[in-house]
Design an enzyme around this catalytic site. Structure first.
Site, PDB file in Angstrom:
ATOM      1  CG  ASP A   1       5.381   6.953   2.839  1.00 23.06           C
ATOM      2  OD1 ASP A   1       5.341   5.936   3.551  1.00 23.06           O
ATOM      3  OD2 ASP A   1       6.233   7.104   1.934  1.00 23.06           O
ATOM      4  CB  VAL A   2       2.377   4.225   7.283  1.00 31.04           C
ATOM      5  CG1 VAL A   2       0.895   4.494   7.090  1.00 31.04           C
ATOM      6  CG2 VAL A   2       2.855   3.053   6.423  1.00 31.04           C
TER       7      VAL A   2
ATOM      8  CG  ASN B   1      -4.876  -2.593   5.207  1.00 32.20           C
ATOM      9  OD1 ASN B   1      -4.920  -3.808   5.014  1.00 32.20           O
ATOM     10  ND2 ASN B   1      -4.977  -1.708   4.228  1.00 32.20           N
TER      11      ASN B   1
ATOM     12  CE1 TYR C   1       2.974  -8.570   2.309  1.00 28.13           C
ATOM     13  CE2 TYR C   1       2.912 -10.952   2.542  1.00 28.13           C
ATOM     14  CZ  TYR C   1       2.262  -9.730   2.540  1.00 28.13           C
ATOM     15  OH  TYR C   1       0.917  -9.680   2.783  1.00 28.13           O
TER      16      TYR C   1
ATOM     17  CE  LYS D   1       2.045  -8.147   5.760  1.00 39.22           C
ATOM     18  NZ  LYS D   1       1.104  -7.098   6.248  1.00 39.22           N
TER      19      LYS D   1
END
Length: 252
Positions: A61-62, A88, A157, A161
């Site tokens: 889990d990053v 990613n 989101y 980004k």
């Protein structure tokens, strides 16, 4: 022997979608790949697409620093160096939720995965690339069309980004003395599980639902590989790859 056989990559979010496509593309063209994701079974499915390709599946889990440290340690133990990180892993979060109704926990989950996770992985890669011999490597961050233009009701989101663009620029600048190149690929409407709703209708800025065109995710994978295979003296700083007729340029 394939000329890129000794090239080593870590791909996060490798169990599905763009991560799976990129990992498979790299494996097919001679790279060795550490496949990272939250579910071991989907990582094994990715590895099985190219069974002859040297790979290792690491459940991670990053958003968890200990998981990220273990991921890069496992990749180093197996392959000995790191030439590429494809940063990613990401989540859209609860789609279609108005700003005033978005739970803080949902906001934090998106930020922890998309931004904090990208930072933790980039930091781990940076440390290894700086210390290895020969020195250097490449980091490619998966941005999004949302790094430029938001969709309705996508505040978490979109914010992450946009932040990834700043992360990319800072990594690119700070990596110069150590031959660490960093670029970003901004992707629009690649055909994956995440964009399945595009085929049936998704909310537009004018409040209407509309079907949007999508593109083959393999075209994204080939673009990432092109960026990855450049010599470290050259860098694609930002690349935008999108379904040609998707509503993005101009007014749609």
């Amino acid at each position: 022997m394939h000329p890129l056989q000794t090239k080593i990559a870590v791909v996060t979010g490798a169990g599905s979608g763009i991560g799976r496509a990129v990992a498979a593309e790299l494996l097919r063209t001679g790279w060795s790949v550490a496949l990272a994701g939250r579910r071991s079974e989907t990582l094994e499915e990715t590895a099985a697409l190219v069974p002859e390709g040297p790979s290792i599946a690491v459940r991670a889990d990053v958003s968890r620093p200990d998981d990220v440290a273990a991921l890069f340690a496992a990749a180093h133990d197996r392959f000995g160096r790191l030439d590429l990180l494809f940063n990613n892993a990401g989540t859209f979060g609860p789609g279609g939720v108005p700003v005033e109704d978005l739970p803080y926990e949902a906001w934090r989950h998106v930020v922890d995965t998309n931004l904090n996770g990208a930072f933790l992985c980039a930091q781990a890669a940076y440390r290894q690339m700086k210390e290895q011999d020969p020195q250097g490597g490449r980091i490619i961050n998966n941005g999004s069309i949302s790094a430029h233009t938001p969709r309705p009701r996508s505040i978490a989101y979109t914010a992450t980004k946009h932040a990834l663009t700043g992360l990319t620029k800072s990594l690119s600048l700070d990596g110069r003395p150590y031959r660490i190149a960093c670029g970003q690929i901004d992707i629009g409407n690649a055909a994956t599980e995440m964009t399945e709703r595009m085929r049936t209708g998704t909310l537009q800025a004018n409040g209407e639902l509309a079907v949007e065109p999508v593109m083959d995710v393999a075209d994204v994978a080939r673009t990432v590989r092109h960026m990855a295979e450049l010599p470290l003296e050259a860098n694609v700083q930002f690349a935008t790859v999108l379904a040609t007729a998707m509503p993005y340029v101009g007014r749609g």
